[in-house]
Design an enzyme around this catalytic site. Structure first.
Site, PDB file in Angstrom:
ATOM      1  N   ALA A   1     -86.286  57.946  52.052  1.00 30.10           N
ATOM      2  CA  ALA A   1     -86.972  56.830  51.385  1.00 30.10           C
ATOM      3  C   ALA A   1     -86.054  56.254  50.310  1.00 30.10           C
ATOM      4  CB  ALA A   1     -88.284  57.320  50.787  1.00 30.10           C
ATOM      5  N   TYR A   2     -84.975  55.604  50.731  1.00 29.59           N
ATOM      6  CA  TYR A   2     -83.873  55.317  49.816  1.00 29.59           C
ATOM      7  C   TYR A   2     -84.298  54.491  48.603  1.00 29.59           C
ATOM      8  CZ  TYR A   2     -79.096  54.542  48.295  1.00 29.59           C
ATOM      9  OH  TYR A   2     -77.938  54.523  47.558  1.00 29.59           O
ATOM     10  N   THR A   3     -85.163  53.510  48.783  1.00 26.80           N
ATOM     11  CA  THR A   3     -85.567  52.709  47.629  1.00 26.80           C
ATOM     12  C   THR A   3     -86.415  53.512  46.642  1.00 26.80           C
ATOM     13  OG1 THR A   3     -87.441  51.827  48.888  1.00 26.80           O
ATOM     14  CG2 THR A   3     -85.423  50.504  48.834  1.00 26.80           C
ATOM     15  N   ASP A   4     -87.052  54.574  47.089  1.00 24.53           N
ATOM     16  CA  ASP A   4     -87.758  55.455  46.151  1.00 24.53           C
ATOM     17  C   ASP A   4     -86.783  56.084  45.161  1.00 24.53           C
ATOM     18  OD1 ASP A   4     -90.118  54.947  47.420  1.00 24.53           O
ATOM     19  OD2 ASP A   4     -90.519  57.008  48.019  1.00 24.53           O
ATOM     20  N   TYR A   5     -85.587  56.370  45.620  1.00 28.69           N
ATOM     21  CA  TYR A   5     -84.607  57.028  44.759  1.00 28.69           C
ATOM     22  C   TYR A   5     -84.012  56.055  43.756  1.00 28.69           C
ATOM     23  CZ  TYR A   5     -84.736  59.527  49.241  1.00 28.69           C
ATOM     24  OH  TYR A   5     -85.145  60.132  50.394  1.00 28.69           O
TER      25      TYR A   5
END
Length: 810
Positions: free
Chosen positions: A581-585
């Site tokens: 969930a790259y945008t979560d990071y």
């Protein structure tokens, strides 16, 4: 009115840190970027407008320097150094990315600046941190990403791990820098009147993009391995990206009480279309993971189910699948190109884009990070030319920092002491943001409920590999230092409790789907009647308004729809996307900066406000040069594995052992000659970078033959000792014993309500005077009910008993 209009930032950074100043400029601060004669190195970083290489055409520089003032100083001279110190004497914040010790040798250390200006907040961005065994290692984006856990999880299992082609490591640190600066500013303005030094490590910041998987071995859970468009756990490939008729889509096919219902609805649609039988449709999707990992469901049967989904998706276009996500409440999002991102009707409706003329080019920039109700972000002017503001700035009268209180030299305490936060965040993006605020002393009450289980509680890795709600390392890591109140918001009696908590709080944070808080009667307009100066932020993947606002989902979908997936992968294969969930990071860092800016605005004006925060929009800051390449040049980035536009060779190579790899980046001819000496390869030693680029296949095979029989650690150490950027690609087994992370005390053992103790990650930056204090992991359901209700709200035992009888506390 801007939120940070009283503050001056001096930026001593290039492409490694200019994003931090860009964030602060967008929030209203005056940012002066100090450039050497000839301009910052970032001006030489491509892509370039019209492919014309010049200091005024770098799209990378354009991306992160709008709204700044450019001052040229020659720090090699005594006059230049004196001029810089005069500037920092009147500054509130200094951001530097020269690397450990570089400024010290010029008489420009933090100690020198702080002695002259005790109110100065000084932030240093570097690859591994200011001190420690790796602090002076040569490093590039490739090698930092290899060191930080994200790369080992990205790519195809039958090939080397890969990076995102647009450098991300320093972007992680720079985004974190902006939020760290504003936390220190809060401390200065509210508690001490003093500045401090903040040490930021790109390696530590990048580790957030591994979704807590790197603690796996410390909690007796298995390591995770990469697989394109998903992840492999215990030999089972969990697929999250799927081919379709005209490209690829992110489809979340997962299980458990939070995610199983979405999978059930997908399988019902697949059955309607005739792609599966009733038995397949009616599998126990809530408990399917338990069946799969216990052997109750065979891997072969799961593979058949995945093939059924693939066959179905291949009959649909991206748009057809995306439309079904709204109609049928499914977790589906298209994998987009830069062109798709610009044409996204939702982003257009939300007025994300800012049109500017830069030189001879009309450019559409990704704009604001959030929609602020009272202080809308003003579009920033074009990036400055080299030294455009030198005369203006240096001729100004001396300035004093905008400090609101006299210094309290002996004050002890936490940076955010006194700040009270009511937290309705869940999963990762939101909790990651409030975790940072908790680490630095905010009093956070987290609302949770067994009636609506946080998805994070269902996600691996699990302590002892047992999938119990309190065993999730991700949940524990994202919610450390917060106190938990278990409250069933569907009960009418809960409303009064929430209202009392709002009256107690300074800030309310929530990450329900849009309209979720309104459904409970807890929208901003309702809550501000209770607390007129309330700061409230709503975080979701697409924001609170626009045609896609009802899209439910997670960071995997936001990353796909924002443009991160398509360019990441191999040129001869479909996109693999960055892991997870790259945008979560990413987005949590921008959310912290936005919330802290709104809190500062409230301090100076008494005015609260509401933040509509889209995870996907904010995260596009870290794709800006790629997006501008389409806006200006009409060029879409192609997948290229680990190869680079400038450096060659530049790749990840196998080494001795199972799934052991080492990243090596050759940045100039001297490093290539040195590497050839290490390999004993004199026949190619004289090749120029252009020649090396035309022979990359051959040279990568040569390097592979040298690295394969050697351990990744041996290759890494030999290269680093010779001045060549290199790093082993680290998984949990490497990171838990990484001496640099041990030096920074990154992995820590803390108290846990059911396990006794557990391992989580520490704060990712280090504040010199008010460091983070992390003592316990995420709370269990209702763990702090009694103390919150009695100590914070003053409820007596009879009132609490009434709530318990009404089953509100559950």
């Amino acid at each position: 009115m801007t939120m940070l209009g009283d503050y001056r930032v001096i930026e001593l950074a290039d492409e490694r840190g200019q994003l931090a100043g860009s964030v602060l400029a967008s929030l209203g601060a005056e940012v002066i970027t100090v450039e050497p004669p000839g301009g910052s190195h970032s001006r030489s970083v491509g892509p370039f407008a019209g492919d014309v290489v010049s200091p005024d055409t770098s799209l990378w520089h354009w991306s992160y320097n709008r709204g700044k003032k450019s001052v040229v100083l020659d720090l090699e001279t005594a006059d230049g150094r004196d001029q810089l110190l005069c500037l920092t004497d009147g500054a509130d914040i200094v951001i530097e990315a020269f690397g450990p010790g570089v400024l010290d040798g010029s008489g420009l250390s933090y100690d020198v600046m702080a002695e002259r200006n005790p109110a100065l907040i000084h932030l240093s961005i570097s690859a591994f941190g200011d001190s420690g065994p790796k602090s002076n290692w040569p490093a590039t984006d490739l090698t930092i990403m290899a060191s930080g856990g994200q790369m080992v999880l990205t790519g195809d299992s039958d090939r080397s791990p890969i990076r995102i082609p647009l450098p991300q490591a320093y972007a992680h640190a720079a985004a974190e820098c902006s939020s760290a600066a504003l936390i220190a500013l809060y401390e200065r303005e509210n508690n001490s009147g003093l500045g401090q030094h903040i040490d930021l490590s790109a390696q530590a910041s990048t580790l957030q993009a591994s979704q807590t998987y790197m603690v796996a071995l410390a909690i007796n859970a298995p390591e995770f391995t990469r697989e394109a468009g998903g992840v492999t756990l215990s030999g089972i490939y969990i697929q999250l990206m799927w081919p379709c008729a005209d490209g690829h889509v992110s489809v979340t096919v997962l299980f458990g009480p939070a995610l199983g219902p979405f999978t059930r609805r997908l399988m019902e649609w697949i059955h309607e279309e005739g792609f599966c039988d009733e038995a397949t449709r009616d599998k126990d999707w809530l408990n399917y993971a338990d069946l799969l990992f216990s052997g109750g469901e065979t891997v072969e049967e799961y593979d058949r189910v995945k093939q059924v989904i693939t066959d179905f998706c291949m009959t649909k276009t991206k748009q057809e699948l995306f439309e079904a996500a709204f109609e049928r409440r499914l977790l589906i999002a298209p994998v987009t190109t830069a062109e798709d991102v610009y044409n996204n009707p939702h982003l257009q409706a939300r007025d994300v884009w800012e049109d500017l003329t830069v030189g001879d080019h009309d450019v559409t920039f990704p704009g604001r990070m959030a929609i602020f109700s009272e202080t809308p972000q003003v579009p920033l002017p074009p990036p400055p030319s080299v030294g455009e503001h030198t005369t203006q700035v240096l001729s100004e009268p001396p300035r004093k920092p905008a400090v609101s209180m006299d210094p309290v030299p002996n004050r002890q305490g936490k940076a955010l002491e006194g700040l009270k936060v009511l937290d309705f965040m869940w999963v990762m993006a939101g909790p990651a943001a409030s975790r940072v605020i908790a680490d630095y002393g905010a009093n956070i009450i987290r609302i949770d409920s067994e009636a609506r289980m946080d998805t994070a509680r269902t996600l691996q890795p699990f302590h002892d590999d047992e999938g119990l709600p309190d065993n999730s390392a991700l949940y524990s890591n994202m919610n450390a230092n917060k106190r938990g109140l278990s409250l069933d918001l569907t009960k009418p009696e809960a409303t009064e409790v929430v209202h009392d908590l709002v009256d107690w709080a300074d800030v309310v944070l929530e990450s329900f789907s849009p309209k979720g808080m309104r459904g409970f009667g807890f929208d901003y307009e309702s809550l501000r009647k209770i607390k007129p100066d309330l700061v409230m932020a709503s975080s979701c993947i697409m924001g609170q308004t626009g045609p896609y606002t009802e899209l439910a989902g997670y960071g995997t979908m936001a990353a796909a729809i924002s443009g991160f997936f398509e360019p990441t992968g191999w040129p001869d294969r479909g996109p693999s996307g960055p892991f997870g969930a790259y945008t979560d990071y990413i987005s949590g860092r921008y959310l912290v900066a936005c919330v802290m800016a709104a809190i500062e605005h409230r301090r100076t004006t008494g005015q609260g406000q509401y933040l509509d925060f889209s995870q996907g929009e904010a995260s596009m800051q870290q794709l800006a040069p790629l997006l501008l390449d389409w806006s200006v040049n009409g060029r879409l980035w192609e997948r290229r594995g680990n190869r680079d536009e400038v450096f060659a060779p530049h790749g990840v190579f196998p080494s001795a052992g199972d799934d052991e790899w080492v990243a090596i980046a050759v940045c100039d001819d001297k490093q290539w000659e040195t590497l050839c000496d290490l390999m004993g390869a004199s026949g190619v030693k004289e090749l120029t970078v252009d020649q090396r680029r035309t022979r990359e296949d051959e040279l990568e095979e040569l390097i592979t033959n040298w690295t394969s029989p050697r351990s990744s650690g041996e290759v890494m150490e030999q290269c680093v000792a010779a001045g060549i950027p290199a790093h082993q690609v680290q998984n949990s087994r490497h990171l838990l014993i990484d001496p640099q992370l041990e030096h920074r005390n990154h992995f820590i053992e803390v108290g846990h309500p059911t396990q006794g103790t557990t391992t989580i990650e520490n704060s990712r930056f280090v504040m010199s005077r008010t460091p983070a204090v992390v003592t316990y992991g995420g709370p269990s359901w209702g763990e702090h009910n009694w103390e919150i209700l009695t100590e914070e709200l003053g409820y007596d035992p009879d009132r609490i008993a009434e709530l318990a009888i009404a089953e509100v506390l559950g």
